[in-house]
Write a protein that holds these residues in place. Structure first.
Motif, PDB file in Angstrom:
ATOM      1  N   HIS A 129       0.833  -1.215   0.000  1.00 17.51           N
ATOM      2  CA  HIS A 129       0.000   0.000   0.000  1.00 17.51           C
ATOM      3  C   HIS A 129       0.860   1.255   0.000  1.00 17.51           C
ATOM      4  CE1 HIS A 129      -3.547  -2.439   1.904  1.00 17.51           C
ATOM      5  NE2 HIS A 129      -3.382  -2.688   0.613  1.00 17.51           N
ATOM      6  N   ASN A 141     -12.253  -0.942  -9.085  1.00 17.49           N
ATOM      7  CA  ASN A 141     -12.471  -2.333  -8.692  1.00 17.49           C
ATOM      8  C   ASN A 141     -13.773  -2.812  -9.325  1.00 17.49           C
ATOM      9  OD1 ASN A 141     -12.797  -4.801  -7.509  1.00 17.49           O
ATOM     10  ND2 ASN A 141     -12.563  -4.101  -5.405  1.00 17.49           N
ATOM     11  N   SER A 144     -16.350  -5.072  -7.110  1.00 11.90           N
ATOM     12  CA  SER A 144     -16.800  -4.559  -5.831  1.00 11.90           C
ATOM     13  C   SER A 144     -18.319  -4.646  -5.753  1.00 11.90           C
ATOM     14  CB  SER A 144     -16.317  -3.125  -5.626  1.00 11.90           C
ATOM     15  OG  SER A 144     -16.553  -2.705  -4.296  1.00 11.90           O
ATOM     16  N   GLY A 187      -7.437   5.009   0.785  1.00 12.33           N
ATOM     17  CA  GLY A 187      -7.243   4.015  -0.264  1.00 12.33           C
ATOM     18  C   GLY A 187      -6.157   4.386  -1.242  1.00 12.33           C
ATOM     19  N   ILE A 190      -4.522  -1.492  -4.330  1.00 10.82           N
ATOM     20  CA  ILE A 190      -4.633  -2.699  -3.520  1.00 10.82           C
ATOM     21  C   ILE A 190      -4.424  -3.917  -4.412  1.00 10.82           C
ATOM     22  CG2 ILE A 190      -6.231  -1.529  -1.950  1.00 10.82           C
ATOM     23  CD1 ILE A 190      -8.446  -3.411  -3.088  1.00 10.82           C
ATOM     24  N   THR A 217      -7.761   0.262  -7.667  1.00 12.71           N
ATOM     25  CA  THR A 217      -7.754   1.396  -6.749  1.00 12.71           C
ATOM     26  C   THR A 217      -8.977   1.280  -5.853  1.00 12.71           C
ATOM     27  OG1 THR A 217      -6.763   2.705  -8.535  1.00 12.71           O
ATOM     28  CG2 THR A 217      -7.576   3.891  -6.605  1.00 12.71           C
ATOM     29  N   ASP A 218      -8.749   1.069  -4.560  1.00 10.31           N
ATOM     30  CA  ASP A 218      -9.867   0.844  -3.642  1.00 10.31           C
ATOM     31  C   ASP A 218      -9.381   1.086  -2.215  1.00 10.31           C
ATOM     32  OD1 ASP A 218     -12.379   0.164  -2.647  1.00 10.31           O
ATOM     33  OD2 ASP A 218     -12.555  -1.652  -3.866  1.00 10.31           O
ATOM     34  N   ALA A 219     -10.232   0.798  -1.246  1.00  7.90           N
ATOM     35  CA  ALA A 219      -9.910   1.032   0.159  1.00  7.90           C
ATOM     36  C   ALA A 219      -8.849   0.052   0.644  1.00  7.90           C
ATOM     37  CB  ALA A 219     -11.169   0.894   1.012  1.00  7.90           C
ATOM     38  N   PHE A 220      -7.842   0.558   1.358  1.00 12.81           N
ATOM     39  CA  PHE A 220      -6.813  -0.313   1.922  1.00 12.81           C
ATOM     40  C   PHE A 220      -7.426  -1.352   2.864  1.00 12.81           C
ATOM     41  CE2 PHE A 220      -3.896   3.590   1.538  1.00 12.81           C
ATOM     42  CZ  PHE A 220      -3.436   3.198   0.279  1.00 12.81           C
ATOM     43  N   TYR A 222     -10.207  -2.818   2.672  1.00  9.86           N
ATOM     44  CA  TYR A 222     -10.804  -3.931   1.927  1.00  9.86           C
ATOM     45  C   TYR A 222      -9.751  -4.991   1.617  1.00  9.86           C
ATOM     46  CZ  TYR A 222     -13.161  -6.626  -1.685  1.00  9.86           C
ATOM     47  OH  TYR A 222     -13.693  -7.661  -2.424  1.00  9.86           O
ATOM     48  N   ASP A 223      -8.530  -4.564   1.316  1.00 14.86           N
ATOM     49  CA  ASP A 223      -7.440  -5.512   1.074  1.00 14.86           C
ATOM     50  C   ASP A 223      -7.151  -6.344   2.331  1.00 14.86           C
ATOM     51  OD1 ASP A 223      -6.053  -6.280  -1.183  1.00 14.86           O
ATOM     52  OD2 ASP A 223      -4.414  -4.866  -0.926  1.00 14.86           O
ATOM     53  N   GLU A 261     -11.621   2.977   9.395  1.00 17.41           N
ATOM     54  CA  GLU A 261     -11.272   1.689   8.798  1.00 17.41           C
ATOM     55  C   GLU A 261     -11.595   0.543   9.752  1.00 17.41           C
ATOM     56  OE1 GLU A 261      -7.500   2.069   6.059  1.00 17.41           O
ATOM     57  OE2 GLU A 261      -7.137   3.178   7.920  1.00 17.41           O
TER      58      GLU A 261
END
Length: 321
Positions: A129, A141, A144, A187, A190, A217-220, A222-223, A261
């Motif tokens: 990240h 994504n 998603s 984000g 990921i 490219t998305d929320a950290f 979520y990874d 988060e």
């Protein structure tokens, strides 16, 4: 990784003639995974992986994946390095498919990870990240929450033949997730598919990450949710809190999570489990005839969803504090 498209000796030789990687000594298909056709190449100059892109991988997304691997490698993350041909191109065509060669990464995946493997994973995920923060390209994504109902439509009619009650449980999950999916979390780049077969170790030390073809490219967070689902459950759906605690500790030693988060983790974990249940369900019901591929069982993630539906707080996942 898998093989959907067979490659003849003549076609491969013609393709490889554009690359300065030495003479071909041997090659073989790689059966693991379900997305692309992959081959191990052994040449007089070394070892490489050849990938023919199929199924969900859009050709327009390939420059993102190639550029990302080059970017991460340049910033010290251990990941495959795309090999460019004599004209400087990293992408070609083979048997009617877009194709690329990447460097071979030393190490082995761990089928039954332990606490320390999860700690190493957390550190590596946070490093990924961080390394991707200044990557200029963006990719949405496309697997998603907005895509899950359409994905379910491909397997809804046959879902209960895979597991009784699966269709109704999925409809209920979709309603909750679509209503509660978090927005505006920190984000960037990921991996989005960091299962155990995409992480290599040499001994107990993590040696690298592979298979960036769902990166986006998305929320950290979520990874992190993907990794909790992939690494911290037994096949019967039992959740290993000690492994999750180690994963959080490794990650937050590099990048502490923000309160938003942490609060979002229950819904993100439930969503990540549903995403993999759905893609596995569709693959389970639609294996191409003659393909050298082993579809993965969607029922594993149906069992994990049973756990996620009961979670109300990130502490239920083993996060301390």
């Amino acid at each position: 990784m898998a093989v959907y498209t067979e490659v003849s000796d003549a076609a491969l030789a013609d393709f490889l003639s554009a690359y300065a990687i030495g003479g071909l000594l041997s090659y073989k298909g790689i059966a693991e995974g379900v997305e692309n056709s992959n081959f191990f190449l052994h040449t007089t100059d070394g070892s490489y992986i050849l990938t023919l892109y199929e199924k969900r991988v859009r050709e327009a997304d390939l420059p993102f994946f190639i550029g990302l691997m080059e970017h991460l490698s340049a910033r010290g993350l251990a990941c495959p390095q795309p090999v460019r041909d004599r004209t400087g191109q990293a992408l070609g065509r083979l048997c009617g498919r877009p194709a690329a060669i990447v460097s071979f990464l030393e190490g082995v995946s761990v089928k039954n990870p332990g606490v320390e493997h999860c700690r190493e994973l957390g550190r590596a995920l946070a490093a990924l990240h961080a390394a991707g923060r200044d990557f200029s390209m963006v990719r949405d994504n496309n697997l998603s929450v907005s895509s899950w109902r359409m994905l379910f439509a491909q397997g809804e009619a046959e879902a209960d033949s895979v597991e009784p009650g699966l269709a109704e449980r999925t409809r209920a999950d979709l309603a909750v997730l679509e209503a509660q999916w978090p927005r505006g979390l920190p984000g960037g780049v990921i991996h989005a598919d960091l299962f155990t077969d995409n992480v290599f170790f040499i001994g107990d030390a993590l040696s690298g990450l592979i298979d960036f073809y769902f990166a986006c490219t998305d929320a950290f967070a979520y990874d992190i949710a993907v990794c909790l689902n992939a690494w911290c459950f037994a096949h019967d759906g039992t959740f290993h809190h000690d492994m999750a605690t180690a994963l959080f500790a490794g990650y937050e030693a590099v990048r502490p999570l923000e309160p938003a988060e942490v609060a979002a983790l229950p819904i993100l974990c439930r969503g990540a489990a549903l995403r993999f249940m759905l893609t596995r369900l569709v693959d389970w019901l639609n294996v191409p005839p003659g393909a050298l591929v082993k579809p993965k069982d969607p029922r594993e993630f149906d069992r994990r969803l049973t756990f996620h539906r009961q979670v109300r707080d990130a502490r239920d996942y083993g996060r301390q504090g």
